[in-house]
Design a protein around this motif. Structure first.
Motif, PDB file in Angstrom:
ATOM      1  N   LYS A  71       4.743   9.322   8.979  1.00 54.74           N
ATOM      2  CA  LYS A  71       3.308   9.224   9.229  1.00 54.74           C
ATOM      3  C   LYS A  71       2.554  10.290   8.446  1.00 54.74           C
ATOM      4  CE  LYS A  71       0.051   9.060  13.065  1.00 54.74           C
ATOM      5  NZ  LYS A  71      -0.143   9.383  14.488  1.00 54.74           N
ATOM      6  N   ARG A  72       3.120  11.494   8.443  1.00 53.85           N
ATOM      7  CA  ARG A  72       2.482  12.609   7.735  1.00 53.85           C
ATOM      8  C   ARG A  72       2.516  12.378   6.219  1.00 53.85           C
ATOM      9  NH1 ARG A  72       5.462  16.354  10.035  1.00 53.85           N
ATOM     10  NH2 ARG A  72       6.905  16.468   8.303  1.00 53.85           N
ATOM     11  N   TYR A  99       3.256   9.446   4.299  1.00 57.09           N
ATOM     12  CA  TYR A  99       2.739   8.214   3.686  1.00 57.09           C
ATOM     13  C   TYR A  99       1.694   7.487   4.534  1.00 57.09           C
ATOM     14  CZ  TYR A  99       7.162   8.763   1.166  1.00 57.09           C
ATOM     15  OH  TYR A  99       8.197   9.253   0.428  1.00 57.09           O
ATOM     16  N   GLY A 100       1.765   7.726   5.840  1.00 55.77           N
ATOM     17  CA  GLY A 100       1.028   6.864   6.760  1.00 55.77           C
ATOM     18  C   GLY A 100       1.920   5.697   7.147  1.00 55.77           C
ATOM     19  N   ILE A 101       1.709   5.172   8.347  1.00 59.63           N
ATOM     20  CA  ILE A 101       2.515   4.026   8.793  1.00 59.63           C
ATOM     21  C   ILE A 101       1.573   2.857   9.039  1.00 59.63           C
ATOM     22  CG2 ILE A 101       4.007   3.118  10.629  1.00 59.63           C
ATOM     23  CD1 ILE A 101       5.209   5.927  10.885  1.00 59.63           C
ATOM     24  N   THR A 102       1.862   1.742   8.417  1.00 56.22           N
ATOM     25  CA  THR A 102       0.987   0.580   8.530  1.00 56.22           C
ATOM     26  C   THR A 102       1.706  -0.535   9.296  1.00 56.22           C
ATOM     27  OG1 THR A 102      -0.425  -0.937   7.274  1.00 56.22           O
ATOM     28  CG2 THR A 102       1.733  -0.498   6.341  1.00 56.22           C
ATOM     29  N   THR A 156       0.875  -1.182   0.000  1.00 60.93           N
ATOM     30  CA  THR A 156       0.000   0.000   0.000  1.00 60.93           C
ATOM     31  C   THR A 156       0.906   1.225   0.000  1.00 60.93           C
ATOM     32  OG1 THR A 156      -0.062   0.220   2.400  1.00 60.93           O
ATOM     33  CG2 THR A 156      -1.732  -1.211   1.398  1.00 60.93           C
ATOM     34  N   ARG A 157       0.295   2.417   0.034  1.00 56.77           N
ATOM     35  CA  ARG A 157       1.115   3.629   0.070  1.00 56.77           C
ATOM     36  C   ARG A 157       1.832   3.767   1.420  1.00 56.77           C
ATOM     37  NH1 ARG A 157       2.198   8.560  -1.954  1.00 56.77           N
ATOM     38  NH2 ARG A 157       2.500  10.174  -0.400  1.00 56.77           N
ATOM     39  N   ALA A 158       1.177   3.286   2.471  1.00 60.90           N
ATOM     40  CA  ALA A 158       1.743   3.440   3.815  1.00 60.90           C
ATOM     41  C   ALA A 158       3.050   2.661   3.951  1.00 60.90           C
ATOM     42  CB  ALA A 158       0.740   2.958   4.846  1.00 60.90           C
ATOM     43  N   VAL A 190       1.453   4.657  16.473  1.00 63.06           N
ATOM     44  CA  VAL A 190       1.764   3.821  15.302  1.00 63.06           C
ATOM     45  C   VAL A 190       2.267   2.463  15.799  1.00 63.06           C
ATOM     46  CG1 VAL A 190       2.308   5.764  13.783  1.00 63.06           C
ATOM     47  CG2 VAL A 190       4.144   4.661  15.029  1.00 63.06           C
ATOM     48  N   SER A 210       7.189  10.821  12.875  1.00 60.33           N
ATOM     49  CA  SER A 210       6.178  11.839  12.556  1.00 60.33           C
ATOM     50  C   SER A 210       6.218  12.219  11.082  1.00 60.33           C
ATOM     51  CB  SER A 210       6.302  13.061  13.468  1.00 60.33           C
ATOM     52  OG  SER A 210       7.510  13.721  13.207  1.00 60.33           O
TER      53      SER A 210
END
Ligand SMILES: [Zn+2]
Length: 269
Positions: free
Chosen positions: A260-261, A263-266, A83-85, A111, A257
């Motif tokens: 997370k901003r 891409y997002g963190i999965t 995914t993008r994250a 996260v 941070s």
């Protein structure tokens, strides 16, 4: 196209096709001044895209030219989240000094990450493994004692090592799901990948290695390399054990941070 050049083109085609039929490799570039000649390959592709042939040594991540990175790791190991994250992975722990600090940071940032734990450390610090699991992070098998040559040992030795490690993780966390194996040093071999798969674990490589394992790498360098090399879906390699991890711990709040901003963190599942 004149009749003469068309005839010449047909003749070249015939020569090419007969050369291919004889098992000779087709020329990689068309000798003709136009691109209409069909591509004929002498043999079907032996390996699916992204799979290195057996015996190919594991490739080191190319740090200088991230644009050339593929979508899978050596021997078809996992390199991206899908995914993008992006995903954070922390290796070589648990460690009584660094792991709790990191867990505090992750909790503050809300996260979750993947911890690639070493069997002997799990045996020593089972309460830390329980905290990792309790706070919702994933556990990944990182071998019993971080044997860099494990991949070149006999399959039953590899199996015994990986099984023992998973058992130790489940002794600390009964019923823990261990979906991933990460080979120490990324020194993948076909047999270690196969054994991990047979034990129900996917082989987890990485996309970004800021070399926080290297004592010479500074905190700003860890931050900078991750900022520069991360892309959508990157799996980032970091360490919470195996030495003085103060630089990693120092880099992480900002790394977390900004990733997370952006891409997002999965969580790898
Ligand atoms: Zn490691």
């Amino acid at each position: 196209m004149t009749r003469r050049t068309a005839l010449a083109a047909n003749l070249v085609m015939l020569v090419l096709l007969s050369a291919c039929a004889n098992g000779e490799p087709a020329p990689t570039r068309s000798p003709l001044p136009y691109p209409t000649i069909p591509q004929v390959t002498a043999t079907p592709s032996a390996a699916p895209t992204g799979t290195a042939p057996p015996g190919t040594p594991p490739t080191k991540p190319n740090r200088k030219k991230p644009a050339k990175r593929g979508t899978v790791g050596p021997l078809n190991t996992q390199r991206l989240t899908g995914t993008r994250a992006v995903a954070l992975t922390f290796d070589d722990g648990p460690h009584p000094q660094w792991t709790p600090k990191l867990l505090d940071q992750l909790r503050r940032a809300r996260v979750r990450a993947t911890f690639c734990v070493v069997g002997v450390k799990v045996r020593k610090y089972p309460a830390l493994v329980r905290r990792i699991a309790r706070e919702g992070h994933s556990l990944c098998n990182h071998s019993w004692q971080h044997d860099l040559k494990l991949g070149s040992r006999k399959s039953d030795q590899i199996r015994a090592d990986l099984s023992r490690t998973s058992q130790e993780i489940r002794r600390a966390v009964p019923g823990a799901e261990i979906r991933y194996y990460r080979q120490p040093g990324g020194k993948w071999t076909p047999s270690v990948v196969a054994v991990a798969r047979s034990l129900g674990m996917r082989s987890l490589h990485w996309d970004v290695d800021p070399t926080d394992w290297d004592k010479k790498t500074t905190t700003p360098q860890i931050r900078g390399r991750i900022a520069q090399q991360a892309r959508p879906g990157s799996i980032v390699l970091l360490h919470d054990g195996g030495g003085d991890r103060s630089r990693t711990i120092g880099a992480c709040p900002q790394v977390i941070s900004s990733l997370k901003r952006k891409y997002g963190i999965t969580l790898l599942r």
